[in-house]
Design a protein around this motif. Sequence first.
Motif, PDB file in Angstrom:
ATOM      1  N   ASP A  76       0.859  -1.188   0.000  1.00  0.00           N
ATOM      2  CA  ASP A  76       0.000   0.000   0.000  1.00  0.00           C
ATOM      3  C   ASP A  76       0.890   1.231   0.000  1.00  0.00           C
ATOM      4  O   ASP A  76       1.540   1.544   0.997  1.00  0.00           O
ATOM      5  N   LEU A  77       0.921   1.958  -1.120  1.00  0.00           N
ATOM      6  CA  LEU A  77       1.792   3.123  -1.252  1.00  0.00           C
ATOM      7  C   LEU A  77       1.010   4.414  -1.457  1.00  0.00           C
ATOM      8  O   LEU A  77       1.501   5.367  -2.055  1.00  0.00           O
ATOM      9  N   GLY A  78      -0.218   4.440  -0.963  1.00  0.00           N
ATOM     10  CA  GLY A  78      -0.978   5.675  -0.978  1.00  0.00           C
ATOM     11  C   GLY A  78      -1.817   5.872  -2.220  1.00  0.00           C
ATOM     12  O   GLY A  78      -2.028   4.958  -3.016  1.00  0.00           O
ATOM     13  N   VAL A  87      -2.458   3.902  -5.840  1.00  0.00           N
ATOM     14  CA  VAL A  87      -1.433   3.755  -6.876  1.00  0.00           C
ATOM     15  C   VAL A  87      -1.158   2.276  -7.173  1.00  0.00           C
ATOM     16  O   VAL A  87      -0.807   1.925  -8.300  1.00  0.00           O
ATOM     17  N   THR A  88      -1.314   1.418  -6.178  1.00  0.00           N
ATOM     18  CA  THR A  88      -1.092  -0.013  -6.410  1.00  0.00           C
ATOM     19  C   THR A  88      -2.084  -0.551  -7.438  1.00  0.00           C
ATOM     20  O   THR A  88      -1.717  -1.331  -8.324  1.00  0.00           O
ATOM     21  N   ARG A  89      -3.342  -0.129  -7.334  1.00  0.00           N
ATOM     22  CA  ARG A  89      -4.337  -0.580  -8.303  1.00  0.00           C
ATOM     23  C   ARG A  89      -4.053  -0.005  -9.684  1.00  0.00           C
ATOM     24  O   ARG A  89      -4.200  -0.701 -10.699  1.00  0.00           O
ATOM     25  N   MET A  90      -3.625   1.253  -9.761  1.00  0.00           N
ATOM     26  CA  MET A  90      -3.296   1.857 -11.049  1.00  0.00           C
ATOM     27  C   MET A  90      -2.144   1.108 -11.718  1.00  0.00           C
ATOM     28  O   MET A  90      -2.172   0.865 -12.929  1.00  0.00           O
ATOM     29  N   ILE A  91      -1.133   0.735 -10.930  1.00  0.00           N
ATOM     30  CA  ILE A  91       0.014   0.029 -11.493  1.00  0.00           C
ATOM     31  C   ILE A  91      -0.385  -1.364 -11.957  1.00  0.00           C
ATOM     32  O   ILE A  91       0.036  -1.824 -13.027  1.00  0.00           O
ATOM     33  N   SER A  92      -1.206  -2.056 -11.166  1.00  0.00           N
ATOM     34  CA  SER A  92      -1.626  -3.416 -11.545  1.00  0.00           C
ATOM     35  C   SER A  92      -2.441  -3.413 -12.835  1.00  0.00           C
ATOM     36  O   SER A  92      -2.384  -4.376 -13.610  1.00  0.00           O
ATOM     37  N   GLU A  93      -3.185  -2.339 -13.091  1.00  0.00           N
ATOM     38  CA  GLU A  93      -3.979  -2.267 -14.316  1.00  0.00           C
ATOM     39  C   GLU A  93      -3.113  -2.104 -15.558  1.00  0.00           C
ATOM     40  O   GLU A  93      -3.501  -2.522 -16.649  1.00  0.00           O
ATOM     41  N   ASN A 267       3.371  15.354 -14.418  1.00  0.00           N
ATOM     42  CA  ASN A 267       2.315  15.898 -13.555  1.00  0.00           C
ATOM     43  C   ASN A 267       2.747  16.048 -12.102  1.00  0.00           C
ATOM     44  O   ASN A 267       1.942  16.478 -11.264  1.00  0.00           O
ATOM     45  N   LYS A 268       3.999  15.676 -11.800  1.00  0.00           N
ATOM     46  CA  LYS A 268       4.525  15.723 -10.427  1.00  0.00           C
ATOM     47  C   LYS A 268       3.645  14.926  -9.467  1.00  0.00           C
ATOM     48  O   LYS A 268       3.389  15.349  -8.329  1.00  0.00           O
ATOM     49  N   ASP A 269       3.181  13.784  -9.931  1.00  0.00           N
ATOM     50  CA  ASP A 269       2.366  12.890  -9.107  1.00  0.00           C
ATOM     51  C   ASP A 269       3.317  12.028  -8.277  1.00  0.00           C
ATOM     52  O   ASP A 269       3.631  10.889  -8.626  1.00  0.00           O
ATOM     53  N   LEU A 270       3.772  12.564  -7.155  1.00  0.00           N
ATOM     54  CA  LEU A 270       4.850  11.952  -6.387  1.00  0.00           C
ATOM     55  C   LEU A 270       4.517  10.558  -5.849  1.00  0.00           C
ATOM     56  O   LEU A 270       5.368   9.667  -5.903  1.00  0.00           O
ATOM     57  N   PRO A 271       3.326  10.313  -5.310  1.00  0.00           N
ATOM     58  CA  PRO A 271       3.050   8.937  -4.842  1.00  0.00           C
ATOM     59  C   PRO A 271       3.129   7.900  -5.956  1.00  0.00           C
ATOM     60  O   PRO A 271       3.619   6.789  -5.739  1.00  0.00           O
ATOM     61  N   LEU A 272       2.670   8.250  -7.142  1.00  0.00           N
ATOM     62  CA  LEU A 272       2.714   7.309  -8.251  1.00  0.00           C
ATOM     63  C   LEU A 272       4.154   7.080  -8.711  1.00  0.00           C
ATOM     64  O   LEU A 272       4.555   5.931  -8.973  1.00  0.00           O
ATOM     65  N   VAL A 273       4.944   8.146  -8.811  1.00  0.00           N
ATOM     66  CA  VAL A 273       6.359   7.993  -9.170  1.00  0.00           C
ATOM     67  C   VAL A 273       7.084   7.151  -8.128  1.00  0.00           C
ATOM     68  O   VAL A 273       7.854   6.240  -8.453  1.00  0.00           O
TER      69      VAL A 273
END
Length: 307
Positions: A76-78, A87-93, A267-273
Motif C-alpha cells: 500500500d503506497l498511498g 497507486v497499487t491498483r493503477m500500477i496493476s492495471e 504531472n509531479k504525481d509523487l506517490p505514483l512515481v
Amino acid sequence: MRYALRRVLGVIPILFVTWTIVFGVMQLIPGDPVNLMLAGVPASQEVRENERRRLGLDRPFLERYVTFLGRAVRGDLGESYRSRQPVTRMISEQAGSTLELAAGGLVVGLGAGLLLGMVAGLKPNTWIDTLCMLVALAGVSLPSFWIGMMLIYVFGMTLAWVPIVGSGLAALVLPSITVGLFIAGGFARLVRSSIIDAMGQDYIRTARAKGLGWAKIAFKHALRNAMIPPVTLLGIQIAVLVGGAVVTENVFARPGLGTMLVEAVLNKDLPLVQALVVYTTAAYVLVNLLVDLLYGLIDPRVQVGRA
C-alpha cells in the motif's frame, strides 16, 4: 536450501536501502502536494490543512518514513495526487501491457543474441564473426526511439506487414524487436567470448577425440559451460527492459508502466512515481536473486563450490 535462504535474507537490506533512498529523494522534490492535488482549484486554508492532515503531511519526517516502510511491505503506497486512486491498483492495471512487452523483448533479445553469439563464437576471426559482431554493435549503439521509428516506417507504413498500434500478438512484434535489439547486442558479444573460451578447454578436446559431432559439442558441452557470464548479464539487463519500455511505449503509443511513469513525472504525481520506482527496484532485485539461484542448475561446479 541454506544458500537460497541466505540469498533471500540478503535481499531485505538491499530493499530497505533502496526504498529509503526513494522516500528521501521524493521528499526533497520542491512543491506542495496539496497544491498539486487541487490542480489550481481555489480552496481555503482550512481545506488545505485538512487535506494535509488526511495525507499525513503534518506529521514529522521520521514518522512518515516509518509509515511508508510499513505500507511498502504491505503493498500500500498511498493514493495518486491526480486521480485520487490507489497507486497499487493503477500500477496493476497497466502492468500486464508492460510485462507483455518485456517478455517479447526478452524472446527477441535472447534468441537473436544467442544465435549471433554462437555463430560468431564457433567461427572466430572470420567474415561470419565480423558480420555477427557488426549486427550486435549496431543493436547496442542505435537509440531505441530511432529503431522504433525506422521499424514503423519500413514494416508498418511502407510494407504494411504488421500493425503499428493496437493490441494482440501482431501489434507486439515491432515494439518487442525495438526493446530486444539492445539486449541482443550485449548478450551476443558476451556469448561469443564465452564460447571461444569454452571451446579451448580440455573437455572439448576430449569430446572431439571421442568422435562426438560438432552440434553436440557446441550445444551440450560448450554452451552450457559458457552460460554463466551471459546469464549474469541477463539479470543486470532487466533494468534495460524497464528503461526501454519507457521509450518504446511512447513511440508506439502503447499503454503501460513506461507511459504511466512519464505522465506521473510530468504531472509531479509523487506517490505514483514513488510507487513505480519502489516496485521496479523490488522486481530488479528479485530477478537478480533468481538468476543467482539458477547458477547451480546451469553449472554443477557452482553447487560444488558452494558446498
